[in-house]
Design an enzyme around this catalytic site. Structure first.
Site, short mmCIF file in Angstrom:
data_model
loop_
_atom_site.label_atom_id
_atom_site.label_comp_id
_atom_site.label_asym_id
_atom_site.label_seq_id
_atom_site.Cartn_x
_atom_site.Cartn_y
_atom_site.Cartn_z
CE LYS A 55 12.24 33.73 24.02
NZ LYS A 55 11.69 32.81 25.02
CD GLU A 61 -5.01 32.60 18.88
OE1 GLU A 61 -4.67 31.64 18.20
OE2 GLU A 61 -4.20 33.33 19.46
CB CYS A 104 -1.95 29.78 15.97
SG CYS A 104 -0.72 30.27 17.16
CD GLU A 126 3.42 31.28 10.53
OE1 GLU A 126 2.19 31.41 10.72
OE2 GLU A 126 3.92 31.13 9.41
C1 SIN Z 1 0.60 26.87 15.96
O1 SIN Z 1 -0.28 26.71 16.77
O2 SIN Z 1 1.26 27.92 15.94
C2 SIN Z 1 0.99 25.83 14.95
C3 SIN Z 1 -0.06 24.86 14.62
C4 SIN Z 1 0.31 23.92 13.52
O3 SIN Z 1 1.46 23.85 13.08
O4 SIN Z 1 -0.58 23.22 13.05
#
Ligand code: SIN
Length: 527
Positions: free
Chosen positions: A221, A427, A330, A296
């Protein structure tokens, strides 16, 4: 010479506390679009890569009620395509297709699965240009970065096509003489993979590569904001000869799709990249059928610059860690902690480098910062800056919407930030670099760890003992030392604390899609 004079830009005012000039950025921004988004879309259509239907059991399928959703180019607001808006029924059919395909896919030899993944990788590489353009079109990142994502994303398929052949079990010395003990590793079964908009390809291949290598089948998805890259990649999976039903894609109504994946006993694993809030809901929802989960989730990355750092290395690293994908990853540096002895020097050099980042449409030459994904993202950035400045932080560069309009935002540096401000707690997911001053190594570690997140951290120092000591003390899943870009398919990616569970990429990424089975052969002494 002042920094502003050195940069040759208009000067609005000076921040007397820090002596950094407050700079208006527009002078360096580009408007020249070197590629026309419409012609990119029509080229993709003629190459067969612009797919708008979901993929269920190898068939391109409309939503059963005919509904569609618009996918827009965040740089212009233009509609690129209307894609099928699917829900529970389509998801249940995709799960059944994946379940039926599992029987034969999981029984193929590792070499056969490896060859299919390698073909898929080859096709992604062969179509790198078109796929990169598609990412820029629907996600907005500069074309150069989008092409980088294709290489990064394809790399997971190459790596896991090789790992497919290395799923080893164990032989255990038995406690009783007439027994022989074995450990087998077997695929978990059907996987639901829920992926975000910030890496429309790489977050898919990072999950689907190891899943397929292990013998699992998948229902993907993708984000409703960026489904086109996922659909193009799925088209290439068919062209690579991956059998119908092994890779399925449904998109549209996120809660309905998510709930169908969670409710189905046939789905044995949920893998998700996205916000911590949604991750927690998925984890709770997976409890009903006791599924394996990999999450994640959000980060709050500290980037610690010690007095003994090489300033040029630290500026380059912090810039990369902060402004990759316009701050929308992230692992982006969320807090830049700078030791007091180097603070002014670093802040000046860093602001100068940020000032040089060109903002614009990702198809324009020289652009380093694209638009934010949507209006909500801009409003979040604004509210974080407002909170910080109301509590004493100072904007030393940028700090407002960009004159290009839409969701473009000026690359921003703010000083005098502390760890209690919203911008240090959550964040920001945008092009804003907050600078925090610290005194000692102990202070830096305490501030860095004072968060519920624990994904990525960065350290800049020329002291080898310190680099090791601080790396060990940081409560994070990834640490970059004198480097701001550390993601790669060959190393484990994942967080601790509320940043998630499990690891992606590397040999450890395989474990997430495997069950361990113990087999005991008894009565082995009889002849
Ligand atoms: C993400 O922002 O979830 C992944 C970043 C990355 O793979 O470096």
């Amino acid at each position: 010479m002042t920094l502003a004079a050195a940069l040759g830009v208009s000067l609005r005012s000076f921040n007397s506390a820090s002596s950094f000039p407050f700079i208006h950025c527009s002078a360096l921004f580009t408007r020249q679009i070197t590629m026309d988004a419409k012609s990119v879309a029509s080229q993709l259509k003629s190459s067969g890569l612009l797919r708008t239907q979901g993929l269920i059991g190898g068939k391109w399928t409309d939503a059963y009620d005919g509904k569609t959703i618009e996918v827009r180019n965040p740089a212009t607001g233009e509609v690129i395509a209307d894609v099928s808006c699917m829900g529970q029924k389509e998801t249940n059919d995709a799960i059944s297709s994946a379940y039926n395909a599992y029987n034969s896919w999981s029984k193929l030899t590792a070499t056969e699965r490896s060859k299919s993944l390698r073909k898929w990788y080859d096709l992604l590489v062969a179509h790198k240009e078109e796929l990169g353009q598609l990412i820029t079109l629907e996600q907005g990142k500069p074309l150069k970065e989008a092409l980088g994502e294709i290489s990064y994303g394809a790399g997971f398929l190459e790596f896991f096509s090789e790992e497919a052949k290395r799923i080893y079990g164990d032989i255990i010395p038995p406690a009783l003489a007439d027994r022989r003990l074995f450990v087998l590793k077997q695929p978990v079964g059907v996987v639901g993979a829920i992926t975000p908009w910030n890496f429309p390809l790489a977050m898919i291949t990072r999950k689907v590569g190891p899943a397929l290598a292990c013998g699992c089948t998948v229902v993907i998805k993708p984000s409703e904001l960026t489904p086109l890259t996922a659909l193009a990649a799925a088209e290439l999976s068919l062209q690579a000869g991956i059998p119908p039903g092994v890779v399925n894609v449904v998109m549209g109504n996120a809660p309905d799709i998510g709930n169908a994946l969670l409710a189905s006993p046939q789905v044995r694993k949920i893998t998700f990249t996205g916000s911590t809030a949604v991750g927690k809901k998925l984890m709770a929802g997976a409890a009903g059928t006791v599924k394996k989960v990999s999450l994640e989730l959000g980060g709050n990355a500290p980037c610690i610059v010690f007095d003994d750092a090489d300033v040029d290395v630290a500026v380059k690293g912090a810039l990369a860690a902060k402004f990759r994908n316009t701050g929308q990853t992230c692992v982006c540096a969320n807090r830049i902690l700078v030791q007091e002895g180097i603070y002014e020097k670093f802040a000046n050099a860093f602001s100068k480098a940020v000032q040089n980042l060109q903002v614009g449409d990702g198809f324009s030459d020289g652009v380093a910062q694209g638009p934010l994904i949507n209006e909500a993202a801009v409003q979040k950035v604004e509210s974080f800056i407002q909170d910080a400045t109301s509590k004493g932080a100072k904007v030393i560069l940028g700090g407002r919407r960009h004159s290009l309009g839409m969701t473009f935002y000026e690359p921003t540096v703010i000083s005098d930030v502390n760890n209690d401000m919203l911008i240090s707690r959550e964040e920001v997911f945008g092009p804003v670099a907050p600078l925090l001053r610290f005194k000692t190594e102990e202070d830096a570690i305490r501030i860095a760890n004072d968060t519920t997140a624990g994904l990525a951290a960065y350290i800049f120092t020329n002291n080898i003992q310190r680099s090791w000591r601080v790396s060990e003390a940081l409560e994070y899943g990834l640490v970059g030392v004198n480097e701001g870009l550390i993601s790669t398919e060959v190393a484990p990616f994942g967080g601790v604390k509320q940043s998630g569970l499990g690891r992606e990429g590397s040999k450890y990424g395989m474990d997430e899609y495997l069950e361990i089975k113990y087999v005991c052969l008894g009565n082995m002494n009889s002849s």
